[in-house]
Scaffold this motif. Structure first.
Motif, short mmCIF file in Angstrom:
data_model
loop_
_atom_site.label_atom_id
_atom_site.label_comp_id
_atom_site.label_asym_id
_atom_site.label_seq_id
_atom_site.Cartn_x
_atom_site.Cartn_y
_atom_site.Cartn_z
N ARG A 48 3.03 6.93 9.12
CA ARG A 48 1.82 7.61 9.31
C ARG A 48 0.77 6.84 9.41
O ARG A 48 0.57 5.85 9.09
CB ARG A 48 1.86 8.62 8.03
CG ARG A 48 2.74 9.56 8.30
CD ARG A 48 3.13 10.62 6.95
NE ARG A 48 4.05 11.41 6.96
CZ ARG A 48 5.05 11.44 5.66
NH1 ARG A 48 4.61 11.03 4.80
NH2 ARG A 48 5.93 12.45 5.97
N ASN A 49 -0.46 7.31 9.75
CA ASN A 49 -1.81 6.95 9.86
C ASN A 49 -2.23 6.05 8.35
O ASN A 49 -2.78 5.26 8.42
CB ASN A 49 -2.84 7.76 10.11
CG ASN A 49 -2.68 8.05 11.58
OD1 ASN A 49 -2.05 7.45 12.48
ND2 ASN A 49 -3.50 9.57 11.85
N ASP A 50 -1.75 6.58 7.41
CA ASP A 50 -2.02 6.02 5.81
C ASP A 50 -1.22 4.91 5.58
O ASP A 50 -1.28 4.42 4.47
CB ASP A 50 -2.17 7.11 4.89
CG ASP A 50 -0.74 7.63 4.56
OD1 ASP A 50 -0.05 7.58 5.40
OD2 ASP A 50 -0.68 8.71 3.62
N GLY A 51 -0.17 4.58 6.42
CA GLY A 51 0.91 3.75 6.17
C GLY A 51 1.99 3.84 5.72
O GLY A 51 3.24 3.21 5.62
N SER A 52 2.28 5.22 5.01
CA SER A 52 3.41 5.67 4.53
C SER A 52 4.61 5.63 5.39
O SER A 52 4.27 6.15 6.75
CB SER A 52 3.27 7.02 3.90
OG SER A 52 2.78 8.21 4.76
N ILE A 53 5.62 5.58 5.23
CA ILE A 53 6.93 5.80 6.01
C ILE A 53 7.72 6.95 5.58
O ILE A 53 8.15 7.36 4.26
CB ILE A 53 7.98 4.45 5.77
CG1 ILE A 53 7.20 3.13 6.18
CG2 ILE A 53 9.03 4.56 6.67
CD1 ILE A 53 8.05 1.99 5.89
N HIS A 84 3.33 -2.28 5.56
CA HIS A 84 2.27 -3.20 5.85
C HIS A 84 2.95 -4.23 6.84
O HIS A 84 4.19 -4.48 6.67
CB HIS A 84 1.76 -4.05 4.68
CG HIS A 84 1.00 -5.05 4.90
ND1 HIS A 84 1.07 -6.22 5.19
CD2 HIS A 84 -0.51 -4.67 4.48
CE1 HIS A 84 -0.06 -6.92 5.22
NE2 HIS A 84 -1.16 -6.14 4.85
N PRO A 85 2.18 -4.98 7.75
CA PRO A 85 2.98 -5.83 8.72
C PRO A 85 3.68 -6.88 8.10
O PRO A 85 4.63 -7.37 8.66
CB PRO A 85 1.56 -6.36 9.67
CG PRO A 85 0.50 -5.13 9.42
CD PRO A 85 0.94 -4.65 8.06
N GLN A 86 3.49 -7.39 6.83
CA GLN A 86 4.12 -8.47 5.87
C GLN A 86 5.13 -8.01 5.37
O GLN A 86 5.83 -9.00 4.59
CB GLN A 86 3.06 -9.38 5.50
CG GLN A 86 1.97 -9.63 6.52
CD GLN A 86 2.97 -10.73 7.57
OE1 GLN A 86 3.84 -11.41 7.22
NE2 GLN A 86 2.43 -10.51 8.85
N PHE A 87 5.10 -6.49 4.78
CA PHE A 87 6.07 -6.20 3.67
C PHE A 87 6.27 -4.49 3.81
O PHE A 87 5.35 -3.91 4.33
CB PHE A 87 5.78 -6.66 2.21
CG PHE A 87 4.25 -6.38 1.86
CD1 PHE A 87 4.03 -5.10 1.37
CD2 PHE A 87 3.09 -7.09 2.07
CE1 PHE A 87 2.70 -4.70 0.99
CE2 PHE A 87 1.90 -6.95 1.78
CZ PHE A 87 1.60 -5.63 1.43
N ILE A 88 7.28 -4.10 2.89
CA ILE A 88 7.11 -2.52 2.87
C ILE A 88 7.50 -2.44 1.23
O ILE A 88 8.15 -3.09 0.51
CB ILE A 88 8.86 -2.16 3.43
CG1 ILE A 88 8.71 -2.29 4.83
CG2 ILE A 88 9.03 -0.69 3.13
CD1 ILE A 88 9.88 -1.97 5.79
#
Length: 113
Positions: A48-53, A84-88
């Motif tokens: 989602r736009n807020d980064g939540s999966i 996040h591009p570097q982690f979940i």
């Protein structure tokens, strides 16, 4: 990860395939392993736009009964996943499907390799 994964340090890999929108999770420690048969470790996902999966229709992943004969109906439950591009980031808990057994909820951070 949850204490049900004995070491607390578990070799977990998550693959996010943007083309197929497939979330694939694999992993194990000396006692438990995620079941990889018949797609039990795969779900569709949306970031989602807020980064939540959002795992579409599946937040639970069965543990492998052939790897550990004492596993009956235990599942790894994931929640509050953030990309996040570097982690979940997220929270995980091992719970029996019937609800008769479970570990404490634990936070985790999976770093990009």
């Amino acid at each position: 990860l949850p204490k049900g994964f004995r070491s607390g340090e578990v070799d977990i890999t998550v693959v996010l395939n943007p083309r197929s929108r497939q979330f694939t999770i694999t992993g194990h420690d000396v006692v438990n392993k995620l079941d990889e048969e018949n797609g039990n470790n795969v779900a569709s996902y949306t970031i989602r736009n807020d980064g939540s999966i959002s795992l579409d229709g599946r937040q639970k992943f069965k543990l492998d009964q052939t790897f550990n004969k004492y596993v009956t109906d235990q599942e790894l439950h994931l929640q509050d996943l953030m990309y996040h591009p570097q982690f979940i980031l997220g929270q995980a808990q091992v719970i029996s499907e019937k609800g008769s057994w479970g570990t404490d909820l634990a936070e985790f951070k999976l770093k990009r390799k």
